[in-house]
Design a protein around this motif. Structure first.
Motif, PDB file in Angstrom:
ATOM      1  N   THR A 130       0.823  -1.218   0.000  1.00  0.00           N
ATOM      2  CA  THR A 130       0.000   0.000   0.000  1.00  0.00           C
ATOM      3  C   THR A 130       0.850   1.257   0.000  1.00  0.00           C
ATOM      4  O   THR A 130       0.355   2.336  -0.326  1.00  0.00           O
TER       5      THR A 130
ATOM      6  N   GLY B 146       1.929   2.571   2.641  1.00  0.00           N
ATOM      7  CA  GLY B 146       1.790   3.176   3.959  1.00  0.00           C
ATOM      8  C   GLY B 146       1.335   4.622   3.901  1.00  0.00           C
ATOM      9  O   GLY B 146       0.714   5.082   2.924  1.00  0.00           O
ATOM     10  N   SER B 147       1.675   5.385   4.934  1.00  0.00           N
ATOM     11  CA  SER B 147       1.194   6.764   5.041  1.00  0.00           C
ATOM     12  C   SER B 147       1.745   7.661   3.944  1.00  0.00           C
ATOM     13  O   SER B 147       1.113   8.662   3.581  1.00  0.00           O
TER      14      SER B 147
ATOM     15  N   GLY C  37      -0.820   7.676   1.361  1.00  0.00           N
ATOM     16  CA  GLY C  37      -2.197   7.690   1.861  1.00  0.00           C
ATOM     17  C   GLY C  37      -2.904   9.021   1.736  1.00  0.00           C
ATOM     18  O   GLY C  37      -4.067   9.146   2.132  1.00  0.00           O
TER      19      GLY C  37
ATOM     20  N   GLN D  30      -9.674   5.754   3.536  1.00  0.00           N
ATOM     21  CA  GLN D  30      -8.304   6.225   3.487  1.00  0.00           C
ATOM     22  C   GLN D  30      -8.237   7.533   2.691  1.00  0.00           C
ATOM     23  O   GLN D  30      -8.809   7.648   1.611  1.00  0.00           O
TER      24      GLN D  30
ATOM     25  N   THR E  23      -2.121   9.674  12.633  1.00  0.00           N
ATOM     26  CA  THR E  23      -0.707  10.019  12.525  1.00  0.00           C
ATOM     27  C   THR E  23      -0.509  11.366  13.199  1.00  0.00           C
ATOM     28  O   THR E  23      -0.937  12.404  12.679  1.00  0.00           O
TER      29      THR E  23
ATOM     30  N   ASN F 259      -3.489   5.779   6.711  1.00  0.00           N
ATOM     31  CA  ASN F 259      -3.235   4.333   6.631  1.00  0.00           C
ATOM     32  C   ASN F 259      -4.544   3.565   6.686  1.00  0.00           C
ATOM     33  O   ASN F 259      -5.343   3.747   7.613  1.00  0.00           O
ATOM     34  N   GLN F 260      -4.752   2.685   5.712  1.00  0.00           N
ATOM     35  CA  GLN F 260      -5.929   1.835   5.748  1.00  0.00           C
ATOM     36  C   GLN F 260      -5.763   0.755   6.821  1.00  0.00           C
ATOM     37  O   GLN F 260      -4.653   0.394   7.193  1.00  0.00           O
TER      38      GLN F 260
ATOM     39  N   TYR G 186      -8.358  -0.199  13.432  1.00  0.00           N
ATOM     40  CA  TYR G 186      -7.545   0.349  14.515  1.00  0.00           C
ATOM     41  C   TYR G 186      -8.355   0.482  15.798  1.00  0.00           C
ATOM     42  O   TYR G 186      -9.544   0.812  15.780  1.00  0.00           O
TER      43      TYR G 186
ATOM     44  N   THR H 244      -2.579  -5.279   6.342  1.00  0.00           N
ATOM     45  CA  THR H 244      -3.124  -5.323   4.982  1.00  0.00           C
ATOM     46  C   THR H 244      -3.052  -6.699   4.343  1.00  0.00           C
ATOM     47  O   THR H 244      -3.966  -7.109   3.645  1.00  0.00           O
TER      48      THR H 244
END
Length: 500
Positions: free
Chosen positions: A34, A36-37, A40, A109, A135, A160-161, A164, A288
Motif C-alpha cells: 500500500t 503506507g502513510s 495515503g 483512506q 498520525t 493508513n488503511q 484500529y 493489509t
C-alpha cells in the motif's frame, strides 16, 4: 571425485540454488504494497462535509461507498454509567458513546476527519481519546483532553488503511481502559472492502472487580487486581452473555461473515477462535496482507484483526478466547447462530450445545438475577432459588450428572432419588464447595471418581444449586442458604482442586 572437487560442486550447487531462491525472494519482496502513510494522502476533501454514521456493538456502519476523499465529522460523547457486567452484577463503566466497546467509526483512506469529543456534564472524570489510526503525537490524546461538561475538537487525515483500536489515554491510563474506554475505527482502502453478507463488531476486554466472578451487586474497580493482571472477567462486548442466547449474532448457511475483532485489554492477549469454523481469511493485527485457513488468531492488547469465513453447516458456533478458562470461567464466550438446511455431506452429527456451553446455552440468566435481587430485598422464595439453581446447575453440574440428575452409569453417581443426599441433606452444600474424591456408595452402587470442588461459585450460587437439587428428582426437599454456604466455605477456605 576427490574431496576438493566434491566440496566445489556443493558450493556451486548451493550458489545456483541461492540464485533461484533469490529470484523468488525478489518477486515476494516486490509484491504490491500500500505504500503506507507516504501514499495515503489523496488530496483535499471533496464535496460537502459528511457526518459519520456511528453504530453500537455488534453493529457496523455501512460501507463508505465513495471514490474520493471527504471531510468526515465524527461526534463522540463520553458517558459514565452503571450497567450489567453479568446477571445480577453491575459495574460503573466509562464509555465512548454509552456502550462497551465504544461506537464503531468507519471512514475512507485519505479522508480528513474532524473529531469532536464531548464529555457528559455528569461525568466524574476528565477523558481524552487516542486513536491508533491517527498520525500525530498521542494519536489525538494531547489535543482531546476534555473536562466534564466540555467538548474538544481536533482534525486528522486518515493516511493508513486498516482496522484500529481507539481508547482513552488519560492518567491513570490503565484504569480508564479497564473501565471500558475503547473501540474500533475502520479506515477502508480506497476501493473499499469486498462485499460480504454480514459484518459484526466484537471486542474483548478484561475487567477487574473487588468481588469475585459473578458475585452479585455493584462491583467497584480493583486497581491491585489490574496491576497484577488478574482479571475477574474476560468479556466480549462488555458483559457476560452480551452475544449469547437471544443476543447471538445471526447468519445463514451459504453466507460469508466478516468479524472486526478488537482487543481493548488493558492487559491480556486474545487467542480468538470460533469453535467449528476455520477462518478462510485473516488480516492479522489489522494489517493489509491476509493469512488464509487459520484456526486461531492472536490479537494483542490494543490490537485488532479482520476475520472472514463462509458458512456451510447450520448450528451454534461458539466464539471464545482459547485461553480456555477465560471462556468458561470468566465469560469470554459468544455465539454465532447459523440457520439453514443441514448438509450431511459436510458434517453429520447432533448439536450438544446444552452441555458444551453450560448456562450460556440458556437465552439468558434472568432467574439468577431475579433471585439475587430478591435476596438483597429479603424476599427470596424457595421457588426463586430453585429456578436460579436450575440455570446454574446446567453450566456447573449437568455435564457429569446429566440434566435429569441420572449421572453416568458406573462413572458419576446419580443425584436423582439419591439415598446419599437423603441420609444427610446438609452434606450437599459441603460437597459442592469441597468436592468429593474416592469411593462412595449411592443407591447400592459403588462409584470411585472425582468431583472437584466448585469453590469458584459464590455462596448464593451454591445455595441455589443445592436448593434445586434438594427439590428435584424425588429428593427430600428443603432449603439451603447463603449463610450455610459461607459457613461450609469457612471450614476449608483454601480447598484445592481434587487430583485425578
Amino acid at each position: 571425485m576427490n574431496r576438493l572437487s566434491l566440496a566445489l560442486a556443493v558450493v556451486v550447487a548451493a550458489g545456483l540454488a541461492g540464485c533461484t531462491g533469490g529470484a523468488s525472494d525478489t518477486v515476494a519482496a516486490d509484491a504490491p504494497t500500500t505504500g503506507g502513510s507516504a501514499r495515503g494522502d489523496f488530496g483535499p476533501p471533496q464535496g460537502e462535509p459528511i457526518h459519520a454514521v456511528l453504530t453500537s456493538p455488534p453493529h457496523v456502519p455501512p460501507p463508505v461507498g465513495r471514490d474520493h476523499p471527504a471531510k468526515v465529522v465524527v461526534e463522540l460523547e463520553v458517558v459514565e454509567k452503571e450497567m450489567p457486567i453479568s446477571e445480577g452484577v453491575t459495574y460503573t463503566f466509562w464509555t465512548f458513546g454509552g456502550t462497551v466497546p465504544g461506537s464503531f467509526i468507519r471512514v475512507r483512506q485519505g479522508d480528513t476527519v474532524e473529531f469532536h469529543l464531548k464529555n457528559a456534564p455528569d461525568s466524574k472524570m476528565p477523558h481524552n481519546i487516542d486513536l491508533h489510526g491517527v498520525t500525530g503525537p498521542g494519536g489525538g490524546a494531547a489535543s482531546s483532553f476534555t473536562a466534564p461538561g466540555h467538548e474538544s475538537q481536533f482534525t486528522f487525515k486518515a493516511l493508513n488503511q486498516g482496522i484500529y483500536v481507539y481508547h482513552c489515554a488519560t492518567a491513570p491510563v490503565g484504569m480508564h481502559v479497564a473501565n471500558g474506554m475503547y473501540g474500533l475505527i475502520l479506515v477502508e482502502p480506497p476501493e473499499g472492502l469486498p462485499k460480504v453478507d454480514h459484518e459484526y463488531y466484537v471486542m474483548q476486554g478484561d475487567f477487574y472487580t473487588t468481588g469475585k466472578y459473578r458475585e452479585k451487586g455493584l462491583q467497584p474497580f480493583d486497581m491491585e487486581k489490574a496491576i497484577d493482571e488478574n482479571p475477574t472477567y474476560v468479556l466480549f462486548n462488555g458483559a457476560e452473555g452480551a452475544l449469547t442466547g437471544d443476543r447471538s449474532l445471526p447468519a445463514k448457511t451459504g453466507e460469508t461473515v466478516r468479524l472486526f475483532v478488537g482487543n481493548g485489554g488493558p492487559n491480556l492477549v486474545s487467542s480468538f477462535h470460533v469453535i467449528g469454523e476455520i477462518f478462510d481469511r485473516v488480516q492479522p493485527e489489522g494489517g493489509t496482507h491476509p493469512q488464509e485457513n487459520v484456526q486461531t488468531t492472536l490479537i494483542p492488547a490494543g490490537g485488532a484483526a479482520i476475520v472472514e469465513f463462509h458458512l456451510e453447516v447450520p448450528g451454534s458456533y461458539v466464539m471464545v478466547d482459547h485461553s480456555i478458562f477465560r471462556a468458561f470461567n470468566k465469560g469470554a464466550l459468544a455465539i454465532l447462530k447459523v440457520d439453514g438446511a443441514e448438509n450431511k455431506a459436510i458434517y453429520s452429527g447432533k448439536e450438544v450445545d446444552s452441555v458444551y456451553l453450560g448456562d450460556r446455552a440458556e437465552p439468558n440468566l434472568k432467574a439468577v438475577s431475579t433471585a439475587a435481587k430478591a435476596h438483597a430485598a429479603g424476599t427470596l422464595t424457595r421457588d426463586e432459588q430453585i429456578a436460579a439453581g436450575k440455570q446454574l446447575f446446567t453450566g456447573t453440574c449437568s455435564v457429569c450428572h446429566q440434566a435429569n440428575g441420572e449421572g453416568l452409569k458406573g462413572v458419576f453417581p446419580p443425584l436423582a432419588g439419591s439415598d446419599y443426599i437423603a441420609q444427610d441433606p446438609r452434606r450437599i452444600v459441603k460437597t459442592i464447595l469441597h468436592g468429593l474424591s474416592g469411593k462412595v456408595t449411592v443407591n447400592g452402587t459403588d462409584y470411585n471418581s472425582v468431583m472437584p470442588p466448585m469453590n469458584q461459585l459464590t455462596d448464593d450460587e451454591v445455595a441455589n444449586i443445592a436448593t434445586f437439587v434438594l427439590n428435584s428428582w424425588g429428593n427430600p426437599g428443603g432449603l439451603a442458604t447463603k449463610d450455610e454456604a459461607a459457613a461450609a466455605r469457612a471450614e476449608n477456605p483454601n480447598a484445592k482442586q481434587a487430583e485425578h
